[in-house]
Every structure is written in structure tokens, then in C-alpha cells.
Design a protein around this motif. Sequence first.
Motif, PDB file in Angstrom:
ATOM      1  N   VAL A   5     -10.835 -10.000   9.376  1.00 44.28           N
ATOM      2  CA  VAL A   5     -10.251  -9.370   8.307  1.00 44.28           C
ATOM      3  C   VAL A   5      -8.828  -9.286   8.411  1.00 44.28           C
ATOM      4  N   ALA A   6      -8.233  -8.943   9.415  1.00 46.23           N
ATOM      5  CA  ALA A   6      -6.617  -9.011  10.085  1.00 46.23           C
ATOM      6  C   ALA A   6      -6.091 -10.272   9.751  1.00 46.23           C
ATOM      7  N   SER A  41      -3.043 -13.785   3.300  1.00 44.17           N
ATOM      8  CA  SER A  41      -2.574 -13.374   2.219  1.00 44.17           C
ATOM      9  C   SER A  41      -1.275 -13.128   2.225  1.00 44.17           C
ATOM     10  N   CYS A  42      -0.697 -12.336   3.074  1.00 47.16           N
ATOM     11  CA  CYS A  42       0.896 -11.862   3.259  1.00 47.16           C
ATOM     12  C   CYS A  42       1.509 -13.329   3.293  1.00 47.16           C
ATOM     13  N   ALA A  60      -0.522 -10.348  -2.401  1.00 50.94           N
ATOM     14  CA  ALA A  60      -0.853 -10.252  -1.013  1.00 50.94           C
ATOM     15  C   ALA A  60      -1.953  -8.877  -0.725  1.00 50.94           C
ATOM     16  N   LEU A  61      -1.657  -7.887  -1.572  1.00 46.27           N
ATOM     17  CA  LEU A  61      -2.503  -6.633  -1.493  1.00 46.27           C
ATOM     18  C   LEU A  61      -3.891  -7.058  -2.113  1.00 46.27           C
ATOM     19  N   LEU A  62      -3.797  -7.816  -3.196  1.00 52.38           N
ATOM     20  CA  LEU A  62      -5.213  -8.207  -3.743  1.00 52.38           C
ATOM     21  C   LEU A  62      -6.063  -9.097  -2.915  1.00 52.38           C
ATOM     22  N   GLY A  63      -5.427 -10.076  -2.246  1.00 53.49           N
ATOM     23  CA  GLY A  63      -5.713 -10.850  -1.430  1.00 53.49           C
ATOM     24  C   GLY A  63      -6.490 -10.102  -0.154  1.00 53.49           C
ATOM     25  N   LEU A 109      -8.841 -18.209  -1.738  1.00 48.73           N
ATOM     26  CA  LEU A 109      -9.142 -18.277  -3.407  1.00 48.73           C
ATOM     27  C   LEU A 109      -8.295 -17.369  -4.145  1.00 48.73           C
ATOM     28  N   THR A 110      -8.487 -16.148  -3.855  1.00 43.66           N
ATOM     29  CA  THR A 110      -7.649 -15.194  -4.483  1.00 43.66           C
ATOM     30  C   THR A 110      -6.054 -15.490  -4.366  1.00 43.66           C
ATOM     31  N   GLY A 111      -5.291 -15.852  -3.316  1.00 40.76           N
ATOM     32  CA  GLY A 111      -4.223 -16.199  -3.304  1.00 40.76           C
ATOM     33  C   GLY A 111      -3.663 -17.435  -3.969  1.00 40.76           C
TER      34      GLY A 111
END
Length: 505
Positions: free
Chosen positions: A206-207, A213-214, A187-190, A150-152
Amino acid sequence: MSGSVWLPPGARPDTLPAIPRQRTPQWAEPDPVDELAHRLEEFIAAAVHPDEIAALLESDGLSDDQIRERYGVRNSFALAETLYERVERRYPEPDGPLHDPWQAGLLGCLLRGVVFALPGFAYVLGAPLLVGPKDLGLPAGTIPLLAGALTGWTWNQGLAHRAYTWLGLGDRSAARRCLLVGAPVGALLGVLVAAAAAGQAGPAAVAFAAGQSCYLGAATALLAMGRERALLGALLPMAAGATVALVAPVPEAARLVLLLGSLAAVLVLGLLEVAPAVKDLGEGSWTAGLTALLPFGAPGGTPADRDRAAPLWLTGSMPYALFGLGSGVLVLYAALGDVLAGQEHSAVAAPAAVALTLSMGPAEWLLHRFRSGSLAGLRSTSTPRAFWRTTARTVVECLGAYLAVLSLLGLTTSALWPHTPGMSALRLTGLLLLGVVLWTGLLLQSFGAVLSAAAVCCLAALAQTVALATHAAGPHTVAVAVYGTAAAAQAALVCALLGRATAHR
């Protein structure tokens, strides 16, 4: 009476005295306005507004005093309105073939739809990573994955708008700079959001969310710069491995190699696409280019350098980001509505999400078809009502075609997907209504009414969240009610904008 005519002394015999002629009455003389209309008929017939005719009259040197004396009207504008009313409109056709900037190839749009859907195979390969105690009826590893997604979606929708804005201004280097800075930040925010939502999820989950995200950031850069084929080539090995994993066991080491290999390929392609912008900005120096990416340019730089580095206003991309958030939540509930509502018997409704993702390619092509049809309507109609009818018919045809494609995709994926309940009438109705929301939202964006589309989608997402959290009704009943209301609201907005020619720019 038959004698010769008397002539005055000195007159020649071959001449006759002048016979006085009667003057023609003023009512029998031709109307000077009609004469002027006949003389300027071609220009007047092609005019779209009386002011064009007034400009021509003034350029000919006609003053208001001359117009009052010759034509009996007060000024050039009154005469222009009279001429405009007396001559029928006859707009000349342009020479040569008509240019249509909205022509788009079907194959290219279908390719984008496939590229949108292929990353879903990564979840097949990464399923062993998403394990742990259940949370909200889902494996614990799924929660950070959904939060990062969702963030992405939110961030990259706004980022893509900024990149396309620079491309529309003809500054490809600025678009690359925008993506070079924005994609890593997104990506960092995600990653941070996924880590915050990890809960009981393990490090592997998490990874996986961090890799997602990346990928979203790099894929946004490639898609914005028109590199769909390169992205497709990077995803095909992973998709092929996931297809095998659906029918036969695949070792975890092979799964990791396929996932990391595709991710690395996408990241390298994205970096290669945007990296030249740094060198361009630094006049050939990579160090100067990186320094100039600072918000106010290089330290000690001139005002011109700082203006050159200054981006477009961020607030212009905010509605697009909110539309990405609202539509993302709606699609998420279409895929997970049963499970999030606490119905243990139901599986994750992945076919709905797959069908919606695949349908984005045809949806994009049909949006181009609508813009092309509206442009043809501007050329072929002469009244606002006729233009509204033409564009309304085009909208109905394009939306009907999209819903037919979405129905076919929904039924097909539901039939082929294992361990999934069949596509009931209620489920199919909800899917089609959500399709209407998404397609009309994209249409409103093309009209420039993105704020309205974002508001409707965000309010619909909030309403569905509250209804599911309070168990107001079954998930599919809630979905039909929410999607139907949102679809009706956006359809009303579309109808209000259809007849406005300036909205079709």
C-alpha cells in the motif's frame, strides 16, 4: 466629279463638313461585367468567397440601382457571384518563409517517451514489496498498485488538459495554480483507492502504491510545464539501480534509498515549479495566495477577486479523464491479459506495456507531423476532395510509421525480457491494433473529437472486461477482436473529419 468640294459661305478651306458616324450596335459593345472583372482581376482571383467581392463593390459606393443599370444584375451579391465565376482562382503566396506552428523536435518527443518509460524501473526495485497470497493470479500487492495507477491515469489526464488549457490562454500562473491544487488531490484520491483495494496486501504494498500516486501527480505537473529534462535527471539514479538489480542482487536498503530518493526529488521539483503561483495570486503574500485558492476566493473578497480565482468549467476536462481511463484499462489488459484470464503458465506480459510506453514519444512527434502536413494541405489544395486526399495520405504515412516503430519495440522488448513467451503473430496483431486505437484516439483529440475517442475506448474496455470475466475466448483472441473493432470505429471517425478544414485548427 474631280472638281473641288463645295463649301458653305464663311467656311474655311481647311475644314470639312462633319460626316455622320454610324452608331455601334449594342451587341458589339464590350461586356461591362468583363471590363469590371478585368479591372478587379487580382482581387477577385485571391478571393475565397463571393462575399469578399460584394464587400469591395459596396465599399466603392455601387448601389443596387447602379448595378442593375450598368451590369444588368439585381444586386451586389449577384454581381459578385458572376465575377467570382469568371475569374480563375490564383491565391498569392505569402512573403517570407511559411510559419508552421506544429514543428516539433524529434529529440524532445523521444525524451518524453523515455521519461514515460523510466518509472517502470521502480517496479523492478519494488518487487520485494509486492508479495503475499495470490489474488486473480497476481501477487496480492499488485492489486492496489493497479487500482492506484488507473485512478492516477484518469485524474491526471483531465488535470493535464486543464493545465494545457490555461497555458493555451497565455496564463502560466493559472496553469500552475491548477496543478498546485489538482496534483495533491489526485494523489490523495489514488492513495484512498489503493488502500480500499488492498485486500490481503501488506502495508508495504500500500505504501508503494501511495508513492506511485504521489509520483504521478508531481510528474504531471513537471510534464505539463515542460520540465522533461528535470524529471529525467530525477529518475536516472533509480533507473540505473534497477538495471543493476536485473543482473545482480541489490540489498533492500539500497532499493528503498533509490526509490525514496527519486520520489523525493520529483516531488521537490514539482513543488518548486508550481509554488510561485501562490505568491503571484496573493500579490506577493503567500498567506493571501493560499487563501485565494479556495473555490470562491478569499472570504469577504470582491466579486472581481472571486472571478479571478474561479477555474474553467470542470466538465470540459471530463472527456479527457474518461479517455485516460479507457486507454489505461486497454493497456492494462495488454500487459496482464493472460494472467487475468486465469492462464497460470503465462507471465505478466510486460514487454507489450513497455513497447507502448516507449512508443508514445514517436507517436507524439508523428501527430505533430500530421498537423504540419494537414496545414500544408490547406495551403496547397483548392477543393475539399483534394484536401481530403492529401490529409488521408498523410494519415496513412504517419500511422504506418508509428506501427513500424511499435512493431520494432514490441519484438525487441519481447526478445530481451526474461521469462516471457515470444511475440507470436496473434500477440503482435493485438499490439498493433491497440497502437492504432491509441494513436487515432490522440488524433481525434487533436481534432476536438475527444468525446468520441473517450466513448470508443471506454466501450472497448468494458467489452474486454466482460469477455475476459466470462471466458468467452482466449485473452489474445478477445484482444484482437476488441482492439480491431475499436480501431475500425476510430478510423471511420478520422476519415469523416479529414476533409473538414475547420477540424484542423
